[in-house]
Design a protein around this motif. Structure first.
Motif, PDB file in Angstrom:
ATOM      1  N   VAL A   1       0.855  -1.179   0.000  1.00  0.00           N
ATOM      2  CA  VAL A   1       0.000   0.000   0.000  1.00  0.00           C
ATOM      3  C   VAL A   1       0.897   1.238   0.000  1.00  0.00           C
ATOM      4  O   VAL A   1       1.707   1.433   0.908  1.00  0.00           O
ATOM      5  N   ILE A   2       0.751   2.070  -1.024  1.00  0.00           N
ATOM      6  CA  ILE A   2       1.568   3.276  -1.188  1.00  0.00           C
ATOM      7  C   ILE A   2       0.698   4.482  -0.838  1.00  0.00           C
ATOM      8  O   ILE A   2      -0.324   4.724  -1.483  1.00  0.00           O
ATOM      9  N   THR A   3       1.096   5.222   0.177  1.00  0.00           N
ATOM     10  CA  THR A   3       0.299   6.350   0.671  1.00  0.00           C
ATOM     11  C   THR A   3       0.788   7.654   0.061  1.00  0.00           C
ATOM     12  O   THR A   3       1.941   8.044   0.260  1.00  0.00           O
ATOM     13  N   GLU A   4      -0.085   8.325  -0.689  1.00  0.00           N
ATOM     14  CA  GLU A   4       0.232   9.626  -1.285  1.00  0.00           C
ATOM     15  C   GLU A   4      -0.817  10.641  -0.825  1.00  0.00           C
ATOM     16  O   GLU A   4      -1.777  10.941  -1.525  1.00  0.00           O
ATOM     17  N   GLY A   5      -0.636  11.131   0.398  1.00  0.00           N
ATOM     18  CA  GLY A   5      -1.558  12.121   0.954  1.00  0.00           C
ATOM     19  C   GLY A   5      -0.877  13.463   1.110  1.00  0.00           C
ATOM     20  O   GLY A   5       0.301  13.521   1.473  1.00  0.00           O
ATOM     21  N   LEU A   6      -1.601  14.532   0.854  1.00  0.00           N
ATOM     22  CA  LEU A   6      -1.067  15.882   0.998  1.00  0.00           C
ATOM     23  C   LEU A   6      -2.128  16.778   1.610  1.00  0.00           C
ATOM     24  O   LEU A   6      -3.261  16.852   1.119  1.00  0.00           O
ATOM     25  N   ASN A   7      -1.764  17.469   2.672  1.00  0.00           N
ATOM     26  CA  ASN A   7      -2.690  18.406   3.314  1.00  0.00           C
ATOM     27  C   ASN A   7      -3.138  19.474   2.326  1.00  0.00           C
ATOM     28  O   ASN A   7      -2.322  20.091   1.641  1.00  0.00           O
ATOM     29  N   GLY A   8      -4.450  19.685   2.230  1.00  0.00           N
ATOM     30  CA  GLY A   8      -4.986  20.737   1.377  1.00  0.00           C
ATOM     31  C   GLY A   8      -5.147  20.370  -0.078  1.00  0.00           C
ATOM     32  O   GLY A   8      -5.571  21.210  -0.875  1.00  0.00           O
ATOM     33  N   ARG A   9      -4.825  19.136  -0.454  1.00  0.00           N
ATOM     34  CA  ARG A   9      -4.900  18.769  -1.876  1.00  0.00           C
ATOM     35  C   ARG A   9      -6.333  18.832  -2.393  1.00  0.00           C
ATOM     36  O   ARG A   9      -7.267  18.348  -1.758  1.00  0.00           O
ATOM     37  N   THR A  10      -6.514  19.444  -3.555  1.00  0.00           N
ATOM     38  CA  THR A  10      -7.808  19.533  -4.233  1.00  0.00           C
ATOM     39  C   THR A  10      -7.872  18.524  -5.372  1.00  0.00           C
ATOM     40  O   THR A  10      -6.886  17.843  -5.676  1.00  0.00           O
ATOM     41  N   THR A  11      -9.012  18.470  -6.022  1.00  0.00           N
ATOM     42  CA  THR A  11      -9.110  17.615  -7.208  1.00  0.00           C
ATOM     43  C   THR A  11      -8.423  18.289  -8.393  1.00  0.00           C
ATOM     44  O   THR A  11      -7.410  17.797  -8.889  1.00  0.00           O
ATOM     45  N   VAL A  12      -8.935  19.431  -8.827  1.00  0.00           N
ATOM     46  CA  VAL A  12      -8.404  20.075 -10.042  1.00  0.00           C
ATOM     47  C   VAL A  12      -8.152  21.565  -9.870  1.00  0.00           C
ATOM     48  O   VAL A  12      -7.789  22.248 -10.833  1.00  0.00           O
ATOM     49  N   TRP A  13      -8.319  22.097  -8.680  1.00  0.00           N
ATOM     50  CA  TRP A  13      -8.262  23.550  -8.489  1.00  0.00           C
ATOM     51  C   TRP A  13      -6.883  23.992  -8.012  1.00  0.00           C
ATOM     52  O   TRP A  13      -6.292  23.393  -7.115  1.00  0.00           O
ATOM     53  N   ASP A  14      -6.391  25.082  -8.607  1.00  0.00           N
ATOM     54  CA  ASP A  14      -5.173  25.728  -8.119  1.00  0.00           C
ATOM     55  C   ASP A  14      -5.544  26.645  -6.969  1.00  0.00           C
ATOM     56  O   ASP A  14      -6.396  27.524  -7.112  1.00  0.00           O
ATOM     57  N   ASP A  15      -4.900  26.432  -5.843  1.00  0.00           N
ATOM     58  CA  ASP A  15      -5.187  27.227  -4.648  1.00  0.00           C
ATOM     59  C   ASP A  15      -4.238  28.429  -4.614  1.00  0.00           C
ATOM     60  O   ASP A  15      -3.024  28.249  -4.548  1.00  0.00           O
ATOM     61  N   PRO A  16      -4.770  29.650  -4.656  1.00  0.00           N
ATOM     62  CA  PRO A  16      -3.902  30.829  -4.678  1.00  0.00           C
ATOM     63  C   PRO A  16      -3.207  31.100  -3.348  1.00  0.00           C
ATOM     64  O   PRO A  16      -2.262  31.886  -3.289  1.00  0.00           O
ATOM     65  N   ILE A  17      -3.671  30.457  -2.288  1.00  0.00           N
ATOM     66  CA  ILE A  17      -3.104  30.676  -0.960  1.00  0.00           C
ATOM     67  C   ILE A  17      -2.191  29.523  -0.555  1.00  0.00           C
ATOM     68  O   ILE A  17      -1.050  29.725  -0.138  1.00  0.00           O
ATOM     69  N   GLU A  18      -2.695  28.295  -0.669  1.00  0.00           N
ATOM     70  CA  GLU A  18      -1.887  27.102  -0.397  1.00  0.00           C
ATOM     71  C   GLU A  18      -1.441  26.530  -1.748  1.00  0.00           C
ATOM     72  O   GLU A  18      -2.188  25.793  -2.387  1.00  0.00           O
TER      73      GLU A  18
END
Length: 220
Positions: free
Chosen positions: A50-67
């Motif tokens: 099991v390979i875990t690829e988690g990231l705090n604040g990750r969205t589906t397709v949106w660019d976050d201008p703050i994070e």
């Protein structure tokens, strides 16, 4: 026989954010064994990786201008390539799309998740025997997040979070991938209304392990 390789592509609950955290350092996370991916690994046994690829604040397709650097679409293909060969990709994103700054509809969020499923299916050579298995998971609803330190970011979208599942199911059917509704399995912590307590990680990991075995049984 080679181990079956499973990539879990997610956000802070996949990363293991502990609900006791505030937004000030130090930030602590559930241990590898406590996180749902670790529970999955234990339940599935030595025949799986099991390979875990988690990231705090990750969205589906949106660019976050703050994070910054949080757009799932932007990194999905490189991650698939780097972890190949794969037998199954699990996609569980959408919670961060509920941030007030994005102002998107439940269907928009589900379509973003659907785009990730579609891109994954196109990477057939990243999968063993070119047989991509994809599991799309609808995240659970928000708790009473408005009263917590996450209120200014997510508050007011609690009801929107309850409307995601039918649209996620529609996307899963459209792209011919497996579907699971996490809202029927786990609940967000009462502490921050967003992340999972350890018992919910354990519950999710056990349910997912059962679902994964069913997926491979059906695939033959």
């Amino acid at each position: 026989m080679d181990k079956r390789r499973i990539l879990v592509f997610g956000d802070s609950n996949t990363w293991g954010w502990n609900p006791s955290n505030t937004l000030k350092p130090p930030i602590v996370r559930w241990s590898d064994e406590e996180r749902f991916t670790g529970v999955m690994q234990k339940e599935l046994g030595d025949g799986y990786t099991v390979i875990t690829e988690g990231l705090n604040g990750r969205t589906t397709v949106w660019d976050d201008p703050i994070e910054e650097y949080r757009c799932g679409k932007a990194v999905l293909i490189p991650l698939l390539d780097s972890h190949a060969p794969l037998d199954l990709v699990i996609i569980m994103l959408g919670t961060n799309d509920l941030k007030r700054r994005f102002s998107v509809t439940p269907r928009d969020i589900a379509e973003g998740a659907g785009q990730l499923a579609a891109k994954t299916l196109c990477q057939v050579y990243d999968f063993r025997d070119q047989k991509p298995e994809v599991l799309l998971i609808c995240p659970p609803r928000l708790g009473d997040v408005g009263r917590t330190h996450f209120g200014p970011v997510f508050g007011g979208n609690e009801d929107k979070s309850t409307q995601l599942a039918p649209f996620y199911k529609e996307m899963a059917d459209m792209y011919g991938v497996h579907f699971l509704n996490a809202d029927e399995i786990v609940k967000s912590s009462k502490t921050d209304g967003l992340h999972w307590d350890a018992d919910q990680h354990e519950k999710m990991g056990k349910v997912l392990a059962e679902e994964i075995e069913k997926i491979f049984d059906r695939a033959g």
